[in-house]
Design a protein around this motif. Structure first.
Motif, PDB file in Angstrom:
ATOM      1  N   GLN A 169       5.493   3.206  -0.986  1.00 17.15           N
ATOM      2  CA  GLN A 169       6.227   3.144   0.282  1.00 17.15           C
ATOM      3  C   GLN A 169       6.568   1.717   0.663  1.00 17.15           C
ATOM      4  N   ARG A 170       5.636   0.828   0.313  1.00 20.44           N
ATOM      5  CA  ARG A 170       5.856  -0.581   0.663  1.00 20.44           C
ATOM      6  C   ARG A 170       6.857  -1.246  -0.300  1.00 20.44           C
ATOM      7  N   GLY A 171       7.280  -0.519  -1.270  1.00 25.27           N
ATOM      8  CA  GLY A 171       8.288  -1.043  -2.216  1.00 25.27           C
ATOM      9  C   GLY A 171       7.701  -1.920  -3.293  1.00 25.27           C
TER      10      GLY A 171
ATOM     11  N   PRO B 268      -1.135  -2.000 -11.074  1.00 26.11           N
ATOM     12  CA  PRO B 268       0.162  -2.399 -11.634  1.00 26.11           C
ATOM     13  C   PRO B 268       1.068  -3.090 -10.610  1.00 26.11           C
ATOM     14  N   SER B 269       0.624  -3.087  -9.335  1.00 29.58           N
ATOM     15  CA  SER B 269       1.492  -3.582  -8.267  1.00 29.58           C
ATOM     16  C   SER B 269       1.668  -5.097  -8.313  1.00 29.58           C
ATOM     17  N   HIS B 270       2.884  -5.552  -8.010  1.00 29.60           N
ATOM     18  CA  HIS B 270       3.146  -6.994  -7.999  1.00 29.60           C
ATOM     19  C   HIS B 270       2.364  -7.694  -6.901  1.00 29.60           C
TER      20      HIS B 270
ATOM     21  N   PRO C  48      -2.532   4.145 -11.341  1.00 31.01           N
ATOM     22  CA  PRO C  48      -1.157   4.364 -10.876  1.00 31.01           C
ATOM     23  C   PRO C  48      -0.918   3.685  -9.527  1.00 31.01           C
ATOM     24  N   LEU C  49       0.332   3.485  -9.235  1.00 31.59           N
ATOM     25  CA  LEU C  49       0.664   2.926  -7.908  1.00 31.59           C
ATOM     26  C   LEU C  49       0.274   3.948  -6.847  1.00 31.59           C
TER      27      LEU C  49
END
Ligand SMILES: Nc1ncnc2c1ncn2[C@@H]1O[C@H](COP(=O)(O)OP(=O)(O)OP(=O)(O)O)[C@@H](O)[C@H]1O
Length: 830
Positions: free
Chosen positions: A83-85, A379-381, A76-77
Motif C-alpha cells: 500500500q505504501r508503494g 524485499p522492500s526498498h 513477501p512484501l
C-alpha cells in the motif's frame, strides 16, 4: 561424499556442475539424505552426509570438516508495504543466488545503472518469497534432525532485521508451523519407526534472553545464570527446566506455552515484534544394543529465533522499547563480531563473552556442532540498508568452518570391554555364591524375622494394655479425688448442722429454765411436741436448711462415685491380669535376649509411670487429709469449749451454793485445765519446756488457793500466743481465727454461724476437679426434713450420715444419744 561445485559463470549467471567423489578423510558411505533436488544442486559448498552406521566412539571418533550452512529467506512484501508503494530490491536468481538491486528501479536508467551495480550473493540455499514453510524446513533443518539422531549437536538459528520473518520461519502459525514444530514432529516420526530397535528419550527446554537476562519459558520464574564448566568449557544455564516429551501433542502444548511467555511487543516496524532471543533445546538420548554392548548417542538440537536488529528511526521506539532495541543490537553486534572473527579463521581469538547470546551460541558457532543459519530479509526498498548488512553477514558466516564429531557414549565390543564384562561376571558369581551361603542362614534370619514380627505384635499389645491401665488409673484418681472432696464437704455441712443443733438445744433449755425472755417478754408455751418441732424448724436459719439439702445431695453423689470406683477398679484388675499374662508368656515367645531386654525395659517404663501417677494421687490424698484435719480440729475445739462451759457452769453453781469443792474434783479441774493447755500448745506447735514450766508454775500458784478461777476465764491460755489460722479449704486468702470457735463465749452461742457458708466452699471443691456439674443440685431432691432426726430425740444428735473418714466425730454423738441433756458427761466427750 557428495561435492557440488560452482565452476563457471556464463553471461552474468554462474553455471554449476555436480561432482561426486568420496571425501579423503571419510570412508565411503551411501548417501542417506539429500534434502535438495538434484536438478538444482548446491554451489561452492561442501555438504557431508553421514550414515547412521558411522558411529565412532567419542574418544576415537573421527572428526568431519563442516562449514556453517547459510540459507537466506526472503519474505513477501506485506500488505502495508504494498500500500505504501514499496518496491522490491531483491531478486532471487535461483536456489542459491540472490541479487540486491541498485537504487534505480528503472532498468532503462542506464546512467544510474552504470554507477551502482547490482550485487550478487551466493548462499547454500535460497528461499524466495513464495517458499513454503515445509520447503524451508526440509532444506535447512531436516538433515540436522538425522544428524541429531546420530549423536551430533546441531543448531539452526534465524537471523535478520526486525520484521524480516524470523519468528514466522522458526515458530510459524498453527496453520503454517515453523521449523521448531516440524523438527520435533520429525524426530518423533523417526523414533516411532518400528524397524529401529532402540530406546530413545527426548526432552526439551525453552528459554529467552531478554535485556541480557535469561528466563525459562516453560517454567517462568526469575532470571537464570549461565555457568561455564572450567574444564570442558561447556556452557549451561543453571536451573533451566528440562521436560521429557513423549508425544507430538505434548510438544505443541509446551511450545505454545513457551511462546505465550515470550516477550513480544508491537513496534512501528513489526506488529508482533519479538523483543528477545528465544532458544529451544531438544535433547535426544538414543541407546541401542550393539553386539554385546550398548551404544548411547546423545544428540542435541538447538533452534534459535533471534530478535531482529533494528534502527531506532525505523522502529520509532522510545523508552522501554528503545532500551530493548539497544540490548538486541548489542548482542547481535557481538554475534556479528564472532561471525567475522570465525570467518577470518581467527577462532582462537573470538570473544564470545560479550553477550549472553554469543556465550550460548559458542558451541553452535565454533564447537562440535552442525550449524545452519537462516538469514531473513525483506524485499522492500525501505529496508535496503538492513537487508544489505544481513546479506553481507550471512555471506561471511558461510566461511566459518569447523570440525565436528558425534557425541557417542560408546560401549562397543572391545577387548577391554570384554575383560570388564568378564570381571563383572566373576563378581556376579561371587555375589551369588555369597547369597547361597546367606540363604542357609536365612532360615535362621527368617526365624529372627518372625521373631521380630512377634516382638512387634507383643510390644503393641503390651503398650495397648499399659495405655488402658493408665487411662483407668487416671480415672480412678479422678473418682477418688471426687469422693474425697465430697467427704470433706459432707463433714463441713455436718459441722454446720451439728452447731445449729447444739445451739437449738441450748435455747430450748434456756426457755425451759427461764420461761420469760431476757427482757421479761412471755415465752409461748408449746402444747405439743409436734408444734414445738414445727416452730423450731421455722426458726432454723437458711444456711442450716441449705446444709441439710447439701448433705442429702452430697451423700447421693458420694454413693454414685463409690459405685463408679468399684466398676473401674474391676476393669483395671482385668486389664492388669491381661498384661501380666502377656508378660508371663514372654520368655516362651521371645528367645532373643536383646528383644527380651527391650520388652522388660518397656514394662519398667510402664511401672515407673504407674508409680508417678500413684505418687501424684497420694499427694492429692494428703492434701485432702490436711484439710480434713483442720475440720476435725475445729470440731475438737468446739467440743472442748462446750466442756469448758459445762465445767464453768458447774463451778458457778457450786460457788452459788457455797459448797466446798471435794479435793478429787478440784484435782480433776486442775488436770483438765492443764491438759487443755498442753493440747492447745501441742496442736499449735507452741509446746516447749519453757512454756510448760510457766504453765505449771501458774497452775500451782492457783492450786494453792481454795477458790479456783472459773475455767472459761482461765489465764494460762494467754501464755501461748495463738496466731490466726488460715482455712485451707476456704476462699483464697481468707483467714479466720479458729480461736474464735474455741472461745467459750462464742463457741456455743455463735459458733455455728462463725463457720463460712456453704457457697464459699463450693468453688474450691468444684475447681479442684474441674467438674462444675458434679455438685449441681438436682431439682427433684426429696424433702430434706423427712430424713433429718427430730430435734428432741437427742440434744447433740448428729445427722444420720455414715462418714467413715472421721469416726471420732461420731463417737460422741453416738454415745450421747439417750443421755439426759441436763448433765452431759464430760468423760464421754473426752
Ligand atoms: N514467509 C512469509 N510468508 C508470509 N508472511 C510472512 C513471512 N515472513 C514473515 N511474514 C509476516 O511478516 C511479519 C513479520 O514477521 P516476523 O514477526 O516473523 O518477523 P521477525 O523477524 O520475527 O521480527 P522481529 O525481529 O521484530 O520479531 C509477520 O506478520 C509475519 O506473518
Amino acid at each position: 561424499m557428495l561435492r557440488l561445485k560452482c565452476v563457471k559463470a556464463e553471461g552474468g549467471r554462474e553455471k554449476r556442475r555436480r561432482e561426486v567423489y568420496p571425501a579423503p578423510d571419510v570412508p565411503w558411505c551411501p548417501i542417506l539424505s539429500l534434502a535438495r533436488s538434484t536438478s538444482k544442486p548446491l554451489i561452492t559448498t561442501t555438504w557431508t552426509f553421514l550414515t547412521p552406521n558411522v558411529t565412532p566412539s567419542h574418544a576415537h571418533s573421527p572428526t568431519y570438516p563442516s562449514l556453517l550452512q547459510v540459507a537466506v529467506r526472503v519474505r513477501p512484501l506485506t500488505n502495508e508495504e504494498r500500500q505504501r508503494g514499496c518496491y522490491r530490491i531483491l531478486e532471487v536468481q535461483d536456489d542459491n543466488m540472490l541479487t540486491l538491486m541498485n537504487q534505480a528501479t528503472d532498468r532503462n536508467d542506464h546512467l544510474r545503472q552504470k554507477r551502482e551495480k547490482d550485487k550478487h550473493f551466493l548462499y547454500d540455499r535460497l528461499h524466495g518469497e513464495d517458499s513454503t514453510q515445509k520447503e524451508v524446513y526440509e532444506d535447512t533443518t531436516k538433515p540436522l534432525v538425522q544428524d541429531v539422531l546420530a549423536g551430533f549437536t546441531a543448531t539452526v538459528f534465524a537471523y535478520g532485521p526486525t520484521g524480516a520473518g524470523k519468528t514466522y520461519t522458526m515458530v510459524g502459525t498453527p496453520e503454517q508451523p515453523g521449523i521448531m514444530v516440524q523438527a520435533l514432529n520429525d524426530l518423533f516420526q523417526c523414533l516411532n519407526d518400528p524397524s529401529k530397535i532402540s530406546k530413545t528419550k527426548i526432552s526439551m527446554s525453552y528459554l529467552e534472553i531478554y535485556n541480557e537476562n535469561i528466563r525459562d519459558l516453560l517454567q517462568p520464574s526469575g532470571t537464570l545464570d549461565l555457568r561455564e564448566d572450567a574444564k570442558t568449557g561447556v556452557i549451561q544455564v543453571a536451573g533451566l527446566s528440562e521436560r521429557e516429551i513423549l508425544t507430538t501433542k505434548e510438544v505443541m502444548r509446551l511450545l505454545t506455552k513457551g511462546n505465550k511467555e515470550r516477550t513480544c511487543e508491537p513496534t512501528a516496524a513489526n506488529k508482533t515484534s519479538s523483543r528477545s532471543h528465544a532458544l529451544l533445546q531438544v535433547n535426544v538420548r538414543k541407546s541401542a544394543i550393539k553386539g554385546v554392548g550398548e551404544e548411547v548417542k546423545v544428540g542435541r538440537l538447538f533452534m534459535v529465533d533471534l530478535a531482529g536488529s533494528e534502527r531506532a528511526k525505523q522502529t520509532q521506539n522510545k523508552g522501554k522499547r528503545l532500551q530493548e532495541g539497544a540490548h538486541i543490537n548489542r548482542s547481535l553486534l557481538a554475534l556479528g563480531n564472532c561471525i567475522n572473527a570465525l570467518a577470518e579463521g581467527q577462532a582462537k581469538f573470538v570473544n564470545f563473552r560479550d553477550s549472553k547470546l554469543t556465550r550460548l551460541l559458542k558451541e553452535a558457532l565454533s564447537g562440535n556442532c552442525r550449524t545452519v543459519m537462516v538469514a531473513h530479509v525483506s524485499p522492500s526498498h525501505h529496508h535496503r540498508e538492513e537487508t544489505r548488512n544481513t546479506l553481507v553477514y550471512a555471506e561471511r558466516a558461510k566461511k566459518i568452518s569447523k570440525k565436528i564429531r558425534p557425541t557417542v557414549l560408546d560401549i562397543t565390543s572391545h577387548v577391554t570391554h570384554y575383560k570388564q564384562m568378564i570381571k563383572e561376571l566373576q563378581e556376579e558369581v561371587e555375589r551369588l555364591k555369597d547369597k547361597i551361603t546367606d540363604n542357609k542362614q536365612d532360615c535362621h534370619s527368617g526365624l529372627s524375622q518372625q521373631n521380630t514380627e512377634k516382638l512387634h505384635a507383643i510390644k503393641n499389645e503390651l503398650l495397648e494394655k499399659f495405655r488402658e491401665q493408665m487411662f483407668l488409673r487416671n480415672k480412678l484418681i479422678d473418682i477418688d479425688s471426687n469422693i474425697l472432696a465430697l467427704s470433706m464437704e459432707l463433714e463441713r455441712q455436718n459441722l454446720v448442722v451439728s452447731e445449729w443443733e447444739a445451739e437449738r438445744t441450748r435455747m430450748e433449755r434456756c426457755r425451759t429454765e427461764h420461761p420469760k425472755g431476757p427482757h421479761g417478754e412471755e415465752i409461748i408455751d408449746m402444747d405439743t411436741d409436734k408444734e414445738k418441732d414445727e416452730d423450731s424448724e421455722d426458726d432454723e436459719p437458711e444456711e442450716v436448711t441449705q446444709a441439710w439439702e447439701d448433705l442429702l445431695y452430697l451423700q447421693k453423689e458420694k454413693q454414685r462415685y463409690s459405685e463408679m470406683r468399684e466398676t473401674v477398679q474391676q476393669e483395671m484388675e482385668e486389664v492388669k491380669k491381661c498384661s501380666q499374662s502377656i508378660e508371663e508368656t514372654l520368655p516362651n515367645t521371645i528367645t532373643n535376649d536383646e528383644q527380651k531386654e527391650i520388652i522388660s525395659l518397656l514394662c519398667k517404663v510402664h511401672e515407673l509411670e504407674i508409680q508417678k501417677v500413684e505418687m501424684q494421687s497420694e499427694a492429692l490424698i494428703k492434701e485432702y487429709e490436711l484439710q480434713r484435719r483442720e475440720l476435725v480440729i475445729m470440731r475438737y475445739d468446739r467440743q472442748r469449749s462446750l466442756c469448758d462451759q459445762i465445767i464453768t457452769r458447774q463451778r458457778q453453781m457450786l460457788d452459788e451454793m457455797h459448797q466446798h469443792m471435794p479435793p478429787e474434783l478440784l484435782e480433776l479441774y486442775e488436770l483438765y485445765q492443764m491438759e487443755a493447755q498442753y493440747a492447745t500448745a501441742d496442736r499449735d506447735g507452741k509446746y516447749d519446756a519453757h512454756n510448760l514450766l510457766r504453765c505449771h508454775s501458774v497452775l500451782s500458784l492457783r492450786g494453792s488457793t481454795e477458790r479456783l478461777p472459773p475455767i472459761n476465764g482461765r489465764e494460762p491460755e494467754k501464755l501461748f500466743d495463738r496466731p490466726a489460722r488460715r482455712h485451707s479449704l476456704g476462699d483464697e486468702g481468707r483467714t479466720e481465727s479458729v480461736l474464735s470457735l474455741r472461745s467459750p463465749t462464742s463457741s456455743a452461742g455463735s459458733g455455728w454461724n462463725s463457720l463460712p457458708p456453704l457457697a464459699q466452699y463450693r468453688p474450691s471443691l468444684v475447681s479442684a476437679h474441674g467438674r462444675h456439674s458434679a455438685l449441681h443440685y438436682p431439682s427433684d431432691l426429696p424433702p430434706s426434713r423427712g430424713s433429718r432426726p427430730s430435734s428432741d430425740s437427742s440434744s447433740t444428735s448428729m445427722p444420720t450420715i455414715a462418714l467413715p473418714t472421721s469416726p471420732n466425730l461420731y463417737t460422741s454423738s453416738a454415745k450421747s444419744e439417750g443421755v439426759p441433756h441436763h448433765l452431759p458427761p464430760i468423760s464421754a466427750t473426752r
